[in-house]
Design an enzyme around this catalytic site. Structure first.
Site, mmCIF file in Angstrom:
data_model
loop_
_atom_site.group_PDB
_atom_site.id
_atom_site.type_symbol
_atom_site.label_atom_id
_atom_site.label_comp_id
_atom_site.label_asym_id
_atom_site.label_seq_id
_atom_site.Cartn_x
_atom_site.Cartn_y
_atom_site.Cartn_z
ATOM 1 N NE ARG A 27 -3.889 -1.957 2.474
ATOM 2 C CZ ARG A 27 -4.290 -2.407 3.657
ATOM 3 N NH1 ARG A 27 -3.935 -1.777 4.760
ATOM 4 N NH2 ARG A 27 -5.048 -3.471 3.756
ATOM 5 N NE ARG A 40 -10.862 7.407 -2.711
ATOM 6 C CZ ARG A 40 -12.102 7.792 -2.516
ATOM 7 N NH1 ARG A 40 -12.572 8.847 -3.151
ATOM 8 N NH2 ARG A 40 -12.904 7.143 -1.679
ATOM 9 C CG ASP A 77 -9.648 -3.201 -4.494
ATOM 10 O OD1 ASP A 77 -10.401 -4.186 -4.471
ATOM 11 O OD2 ASP A 77 -9.383 -2.547 -3.474
ATOM 12 C CE1 TYR A 154 -13.181 -8.068 1.399
ATOM 13 C CE2 TYR A 154 -11.533 -9.633 0.625
ATOM 14 C CZ TYR A 154 -11.895 -8.560 1.425
ATOM 15 O OH TYR A 154 -10.954 -7.994 2.246
#
Length: 354
Positions: A27, A40, A77, A154
């Site tokens: 990250r 962002r 991601d 997920y």
């Protein structure tokens, strides 16, 4: 083909001699950087940032403008694959990623398609190509994917979970159905990573974030086995260069020997595993990546330096170590503290490679 000006990462992953221990951070392009937060905001949403190759390239390169890192990692991601499968990924404030259409039934799993990386996931491949061009050989580019088990958690739970109750119920009641889901996801991950390699990724990493939530036997069957299948199907050379594969299971220190047998070139370790013990257990079969506790970076630069020295001493002399955090850098950490860590790694590791 642009020649790498700094190939420390590749050399260390292949257990070849280096001048200093290479360092990068999971990250490393993220919320701890004010420039990332500005980009962002410009993008409007996290997914818009991910799906714009230009903006993804911009944030991938931001930490390299600040720090003398030894690698760039693609900004993306892990949930891009299930999103491309039509599960409807969205991000809920305070809850993290969610899926509009979780997969839980035999019919839902049977109808899952494997996305074409150059169609449904073209924005990722375009980002890889653009980043490689902009890097111009400065440092290698790392591509990545989530592991099949992690992605499946997920997909079945519909988002993040603390107890994995739905997928674990499937695991124990319908293991053959979970195997079917994992086979499909493993096919998708294999295509995805091979496409990243063809687009320019010079090493790839499989993030098994939730493998540590399984029992030892279930880990070997439902997490490790699909990852081994992927590793055995990856393109390990491109443009005449070896493409190292890094395998990381969070809380996976007890399974290092089994992870080594997958054929990965390197194993990522979190901070719960002692590096010297890990090195003794795996010998010279694989490189090791890690494993500073990310919370150390909340401390002062002097204390960060002390903890970096401990990690380096734990691995000891010789090649085969890539310095990293044991997991992703926390959003509230000061950028200058990350800089202090990187500086300390390069300075303090030199005697270990004399």
């Amino acid at each position: 083909m642009t020649e790498l000006k700094n190939d420390r990462l590749i050399r260390a992953l292949l257990r070849q001699p280096v001048d200093v221990t290479p360092v990068w951070m999971m990250r490393q392009a993220g919320r701890y950087l004010p420039e990332y937060r500005a980009t962002r905001k410009q993008a409007g949403s996290f997914m818009q940032l991910c799906t714009s190759p230009e903006l993804a390239c911009e944030v991938t390169l931001q930490p390299l403008a600040r720090f003398p890192l030894d690698a760039a990692i693609l900004f993306s991601d892990i949930l891009t694959i299930p999103d491309a499968m039509g599960l409807g990924l969205y991000f809920s404030e305070g809850e993290g990623p969610r899926f509009k259409h979780p997969v839980r039934t035999e019919e839902q799993i049977a109808t899952l398609g494997v996305p074409d990386p150059e169609q449904e996931l073209r924005y990722v491949m375009d980002a890889v190509r653009l980043i490689r061009k902009e890097l111009d050989g400065r440092v290698p580019l790392i591509g990545f994917s989530g592991s099949p088990w992690t992605l499946a958690t997920y997909m079945v739970e519909g988002g993040s979970s603390k107890d994995f109750r739905t997928i674990k119920a499937m695991l124990y009641e319908r293991p053959e159905l979970l195997d079917q889901l994992l086979d499909t996801v493993a096919d998708a991950v294999t295509l995805y990573l091979n496409a990243q390699i063809r687009a320019g990724a010079q090493t790839v990493m499989i993030f098994d974030t939730w493998g540590g939530a399984l029992t030892p036997s279930d880990y070997c069957h439902f997490s490790l086995k699909p990852m081994e299948r992927i590793i055995n199907s990856l393109q390990r050379e491109h443009e005449g260069q070896r493409i190292p594969v890094i395998l990381f299971t969070k809380n996976g220190g007890q399974w290092l020997e089994a992870m080594t047998d997958t054929g990965a070139d390197a194993l990522g370790l979190d901070w719960t595993t002692d590096l010297s013990d890990a090195r003794r257990r795996v010998g010279d079969q694989v490189a090791l990546q890690g494993n500073l506790d990310p919370s150390v970076l909340y401390a002062s630069p002097a204390h960060i330096r002390e903890q970096v020295a401990k990690v380096l001493a734990s691995f000891g002399a010789g090649s085969g170590h890539v310095f990293n955090l044991g997991h992703g850098i926390h959003p509230g950490i000061k950028p200058e503290h990350a800089g202090a860590m990187i500086e300390a790694v390069h300075e303090l590791s030199r005697p270990y490679h004399a």
